[in-house]
Each structure stands twice: as structure tokens, then as C-alpha cells.
Scaffold this active site. Structure first.
Site, PDB file in Angstrom:
ATOM      1  N   GLY A  31     -15.138 -37.932  -8.113  1.00 13.71           N
ATOM      2  CA  GLY A  31     -13.853 -38.479  -8.605  1.00 13.71           C
ATOM      3  C   GLY A  31     -13.685 -38.506 -10.116  1.00 13.71           C
ATOM      4  O   GLY A  31     -13.775 -37.501 -10.796  1.00 13.71           O
ATOM      5  N   ASP A  33     -15.246 -40.271 -12.137  1.00 13.96           N
ATOM      6  CA  ASP A  33     -16.667 -40.029 -13.007  1.00 13.96           C
ATOM      7  C   ASP A  33     -16.915 -38.703 -13.033  1.00 13.96           C
ATOM      8  O   ASP A  33     -17.349 -38.516 -14.264  1.00 13.96           O
ATOM      9  CB  ASP A  33     -17.544 -40.994 -12.202  1.00 13.96           C
ATOM     10  N   VAL A 124     -12.882 -43.486  -3.449  1.00 13.66           N
ATOM     11  CA  VAL A 124     -13.846 -43.546  -2.424  1.00 13.66           C
ATOM     12  C   VAL A 124     -14.198 -44.837  -2.176  1.00 13.66           C
ATOM     13  O   VAL A 124     -14.907 -45.187  -1.274  1.00 13.66           O
ATOM     14  CB  VAL A 124     -14.958 -42.685  -2.670  1.00 13.66           C
TER      15      VAL A 124
END
Length: 172
Positions: A31, A33, A124
Site C-alpha cells: 500500500g 508504505d 488492508v
């Protein structure tokens, strides 16, 4: 403070600080990150490893924030924050608010005047995008007592559905 939301790629934002929806290891992931780590290059990973060796050997706790230089990003700094993972039972909205609050506090400490924020935990980590938007906007507006010298906060959102949720929260 100017607060806005845009659909886009957080790694391309021309701001002082970009907030990373990090995992506790600080060593990259998926994602937001993963995108930030890929765009920032190996310099970011090296700084995160140093943080793990010194300040955060057990990893960054949920709701906390810490800064590094931004590597190859157009921003000066990356503020890493770990959002609560709803799938693991972390359902307290105050823990989510802490991510936004601590990110702004760290940005203040750096002297950042413009900050790009993602929808922390809306991916997530399983939080409802509407709830994330409500908590994020309320925290940034200071409705929970958060004080900041940051002059511009830009929520940078990847999908149209998340953008719509943040636009609704800003209009409320």
C-alpha cells in the site's frame, strides 16, 4: 489552516512532509508504505533501519509517529505512523486519531508547514473509509484539542471512494 483533499499519488506531493501509513517494523510493506519506500529509495530504508537499531528496537507502536528524511521524494521529510489494524481487534477510534495527532505534532517539531496525509488504516487494516475520514478531519481541525502550526494539510487519497468519504467529512 488550509485543509484539502485530492485524488493522487502521495509520493509526488510537493509538501514539506509526507505521512506514511507504515507498519510497525518501519521497513516497508504494501500500500502507501510500499509506494513511499519504493519512491524514496534505499536512503529511506537505511534511516528506518537506524531507527529500529536505536529509538524503536521493538518497532513503532500503533498510534505513534516518527520522522526520517524523505530520500528521493520531493518532500523534505517522511513522518511514519502506524495505524490500528481492525482485523486484529484494534477498534478504538482514539488510537486512529492518535496517528493523525502525532503526525501533526512530529511535523510541528520538524518545522513543516505543509503536510500530505493518507487515509491511515482505510486499506488492508480494515477500517471503514467513512470512519477514517471523520476521525482524520476532526483531528486535523483540532476538534479533539489537537494544536498545530502546520498551515496546509492535504489528504492525498488513492481511490475515488476514499476521496468521496473525505470530501463529505470536510463538508460536514
Amino acid at each position: 489552516m488550509e485543509i484539502s483533499c485530492v485524488r493522487g499519488d502521495i509520493t509526488t506531493q510537493q509538501v514539506d512532509a509526507v505521512v506514511n501509513a507504515a507498519n510497525s517494523s518501519l521497513l516497508g510493506g504494501g500500500g502507501v508504505d510500499g509506494a513511499i519506500h519504493r519512491a524514496a529509495g534505499p536512503e529511506l530504508l537505511a534511516e528506518c533501519r537506524r531507527l529500529r537499531e536505536t529509538s524503536w528496537p521493538e518497532g513503532l507502536p500503533t498510534g505513534e509517529a516518527v520522522a526520517t528524511a524523505a530520500g528521493r521524494l520531493p518532500a523534505r521529510w517522511v513522518v511514519h505512523t502506524v495505524g490500528p489494524d481492525r482485523r486484529r481487534g484494534q477498534r478504538d477510534p482514539q488510537l486512529l486519531a492518535s496517528c493523525f495527532r502525532r503526525s501533526l505534532q512530529v511535523a510541528d517539531e520538524l518545522g513543516a508547514r505543509s503536510v500530505a496525509l493518507p487515509a491511515v488504516s482505510a486499506g488492508v487494516y480494515g477500517w471503514d473509509r467513512e470512519e477514517v475520514a471523520d476521525v482524520a478531519v476532526a483531528t486535523v481541525r483540532g476538534l479533539d484539542g489537537t494544536l498545530t502550526s502546520v498551515e496546509e494539510v492535504r489528504f492525498v487519497l488513492f481511490g475515488a471512494d476514499v476521496l468521496t468519504a473525505f470530501e463529505r467529512a470536510l463538508d460536514a
